[in-house]
Design a protein around this motif. Structure first.
Motif, PDB file in Angstrom:
ATOM      1  N   MET A   1       7.409  16.174 -53.347  1.00  0.00           N
ATOM      2  CA  MET A   1       8.601  15.609 -53.997  1.00  0.00           C
ATOM      3  C   MET A   1       8.297  14.194 -54.502  1.00  0.00           C
ATOM      4  O   MET A   1       7.794  13.359 -53.756  1.00  0.00           O
ATOM      5  N   SER A   2       8.567  13.992 -55.761  1.00  0.00           N
ATOM      6  CA  SER A   2       8.305  12.659 -56.290  1.00  0.00           C
ATOM      7  C   SER A   2       9.520  11.765 -56.050  1.00  0.00           C
ATOM      8  O   SER A   2      10.653  12.225 -56.039  1.00  0.00           O
ATOM      9  N   ALA A   3       9.292  10.478 -55.849  1.00  0.00           N
ATOM     10  CA  ALA A   3      10.395   9.543 -55.605  1.00  0.00           C
ATOM     11  C   ALA A   3      10.276   8.348 -56.525  1.00  0.00           C
ATOM     12  O   ALA A   3       9.186   7.863 -56.791  1.00  0.00           O
ATOM     13  N   LEU A   4      11.414   7.912 -57.043  1.00  0.00           N
ATOM     14  CA  LEU A   4      11.443   6.707 -57.864  1.00  0.00           C
ATOM     15  C   LEU A   4      11.832   5.549 -56.945  1.00  0.00           C
ATOM     16  O   LEU A   4      12.711   5.705 -56.101  1.00  0.00           O
ATOM     17  N   HIS A   5      11.180   4.421 -57.108  1.00  0.00           N
ATOM     18  CA  HIS A   5      11.475   3.293 -56.226  1.00  0.00           C
ATOM     19  C   HIS A   5      12.096   2.147 -56.998  1.00  0.00           C
ATOM     20  O   HIS A   5      11.577   1.740 -58.022  1.00  0.00           O
ATOM     21  N   LEU A   6      13.187   1.644 -56.477  1.00  0.00           N
ATOM     22  CA  LEU A   6      13.855   0.494 -57.098  1.00  0.00           C
ATOM     23  C   LEU A   6      13.616  -0.729 -56.228  1.00  0.00           C
ATOM     24  O   LEU A   6      13.849  -0.693 -55.021  1.00  0.00           O
ATOM     25  N   VAL A  89      14.894   2.564 -63.865  1.00  0.00           N
ATOM     26  CA  VAL A  89      16.330   2.743 -64.083  1.00  0.00           C
ATOM     27  C   VAL A  89      16.572   3.558 -65.355  1.00  0.00           C
ATOM     28  O   VAL A  89      17.461   4.404 -65.415  1.00  0.00           O
ATOM     29  N   LEU A  92      15.951   7.078 -64.694  1.00  0.00           N
ATOM     30  CA  LEU A  92      17.072   7.570 -63.906  1.00  0.00           C
ATOM     31  C   LEU A  92      18.280   7.845 -64.798  1.00  0.00           C
ATOM     32  O   LEU A  92      18.901   8.906 -64.714  1.00  0.00           O
ATOM     33  N   THR A  95      18.343  10.942 -67.172  1.00  0.00           N
ATOM     34  CA  THR A  95      18.592  12.286 -66.619  1.00  0.00           C
ATOM     35  C   THR A  95      20.053  12.678 -66.733  1.00  0.00           C
ATOM     36  O   THR A  95      20.400  13.828 -66.533  1.00  0.00           O
TER      37      THR A  95
ATOM     38  N   PHE B   3      20.855  12.523 -57.716  1.00  0.00           N
ATOM     39  CA  PHE B   3      20.006  11.590 -56.981  1.00  0.00           C
ATOM     40  C   PHE B   3      20.725  11.072 -55.762  1.00  0.00           C
ATOM     41  O   PHE B   3      21.932  10.959 -55.730  1.00  0.00           O
ATOM     42  N   VAL B  14      13.747   0.737 -52.622  1.00  0.00           N
ATOM     43  CA  VAL B  14      14.853   1.686 -52.517  1.00  0.00           C
ATOM     44  C   VAL B  14      14.393   3.003 -53.097  1.00  0.00           C
ATOM     45  O   VAL B  14      14.265   3.139 -54.306  1.00  0.00           O
ATOM     46  N   PRO B  15      14.062   3.982 -52.245  1.00  0.00           N
ATOM     47  CA  PRO B  15      13.595   5.253 -52.806  1.00  0.00           C
ATOM     48  C   PRO B  15      14.722   6.038 -53.441  1.00  0.00           C
ATOM     49  O   PRO B  15      15.812   6.104 -52.882  1.00  0.00           O
ATOM     50  N   VAL B  16      14.440   6.577 -54.581  1.00  0.00           N
ATOM     51  CA  VAL B  16      15.402   7.421 -55.277  1.00  0.00           C
ATOM     52  C   VAL B  16      14.767   8.789 -55.328  1.00  0.00           C
ATOM     53  O   VAL B  16      13.785   8.994 -56.031  1.00  0.00           O
ATOM     54  N   ILE B  17      15.276   9.695 -54.525  1.00  0.00           N
ATOM     55  CA  ILE B  17      14.571  10.961 -54.351  1.00  0.00           C
ATOM     56  C   ILE B  17      15.269  12.081 -55.103  1.00  0.00           C
ATOM     57  O   ILE B  17      16.357  12.502 -54.718  1.00  0.00           O
ATOM     58  N   PRO B  18      14.646  12.541 -56.204  1.00  0.00           N
ATOM     59  CA  PRO B  18      15.262  13.629 -56.952  1.00  0.00           C
ATOM     60  C   PRO B  18      15.353  14.879 -56.085  1.00  0.00           C
ATOM     61  O   PRO B  18      14.457  15.169 -55.316  1.00  0.00           O
ATOM     62  N   ALA B  45      22.810   3.307 -62.730  1.00  0.00           N
ATOM     63  CA  ALA B  45      21.625   3.027 -63.539  1.00  0.00           C
ATOM     64  C   ALA B  45      22.030   2.503 -64.912  1.00  0.00           C
ATOM     65  O   ALA B  45      21.426   1.570 -65.445  1.00  0.00           O
TER      66      ALA B  45
END
Lengths: 101, 206
Positions: A1-6, A89, A92, A95, B3, B14-18, B45
């Motif tokens: 699972m890929s994760a986006l980090h803020l 962002v 994000l 999507t 999300f 801050v992980p944003v996990i799809p 966002a």
């Protein structure tokens, strides 16, 4: 699972505004940033300190026309962090239809 | 796709996990935020992008170059070339005066706007500044050559005419530079591309 980090340092409306303003120029005067984000000197100083501690921001004091002025600028790390944050962002927002266009 | 954004201090981000659906929007929580009017549930966002866009747009509005700047800039840059028409040591004084004029104009703008910007900043602005620098070097070289190799009225006329041409072009370049800068501030795509270039350069350096 890929994760986006803020980045939590930038992930705050006020600090994001500060970083975005600073990204517009090489250096921006403290008073201009304060006026633009509409906060008091002390609130801005607190956020500036947080960004400075993270290595994202640099503070320079200089005398201009016999007045002490404080100049703020984004460091290379700060510029990189802001770019990465905005890129994340944007991905994000992309999507969700109609957002971030 | 939905999300879930979770604050994680341990990982420093801050992980944003799809795929971990707890929300039907791109809402992001930020409990660490201490801005009094901030409502964590409304920070999305899209809000973040708009915040960044508006902040830069406000700077663009505020940083309007005053009307006197382009003519003064043109006068300073063109004057540097034209000063070579002056005899002997006066040429050096003329050159110095033009440099003082340029620095003074920039400092005044800096004081008024509260901004400091390099003419050679990345993007279209750098291309404009470089073109002007090349033009100035060529005009300067030509003016020096005319003083040394040409005799009669032409040795004075060449720096004067060259200076006048450079002055007009420099004033126009100043306006074009200002326009390009503003466009970049108002256009998130242009900023994003400049940011990507800067990031790529920084990564290559490190």
């Amino acid at each position: 699972m890929s994760a986006l980090h803020l980045d939590p340092v930038i992930h705050s409306p006020l600090r994001l505004q500060i970083c975005a303003i600073l990204s517009a120029a090489d250096e921006v005067e403290f008073s201009l940033v304060r006026d633009e984000v509409a906060v008091s000197d002390s609130v801005l100083s607190k956020h500036v300190k947080q960004l400075e501690d993270a290595g994202y921001l640099q503070v320079r004091k200089a005398t201009m026309a016999s007045r002490q002025r404080t100049w703020l600028s984004l460091t290379k790390t700060g510029t990189r962090a802001l770019t990465t944050y905005l890129r994340t962002v944007k991905r994000l927002a992309a999507t969700v239809p109609g957002v971030g266009d | 796709m939905t999300f879930h954004v979770v604050k994680s201090r341990a990982r420093g981000c801050v992980p944003v996990i799809p795929g971990t659906a707890h929300s039907t929007s791109t809402r992001m929580s930020d409990q660490s935020n201490d801005q009094p009017s901030f409502d964590p549930t409304s920070w999305s966002a899209a809000d973040a992008l708009e915040t960044a866009r508006h902040a830069r747009a406000r700077v663009a509005e505020r940083a309007a170059t005053p009307g006197w700047y382009p003519p003064v800039y043109g006068l300073g840059v063109g004057g540097m070339v034209a000063s070579l028409a002056l005899p002997g040591a006066l040429a050096a004084w003329g050159l110095l005066l033009c440099i003082v004029l340029l620095l003074g104009a920039y400092r005044r703008w800096q004081r008024q706007s509260g901004l400091s910007v390099s003419g050679y900043r990345a993007g279209e602005t750098r291309r404009i500044a470089l073109r002007l620098a090349v033009l100035q070097v060529v005009a300067f070289t030509f003016a020096i050559w005319s003083r040394l190799a040409v005799t009669g009225a032409w040795s004075t006329l060449v720096p004067l005419v060259g200076g006048a041409v450079v002055a007009i072009l420099a004033a126009r370049a100043s306006l074009a530079w200002d326009r390009a800068w503003r466009t970049e501030l108002l256009d998130p795509e242009a900023y994003s591309q400049a940011g990507e270039r800067r990031t790529a350069r920084h990564e290559a350096q490190s």
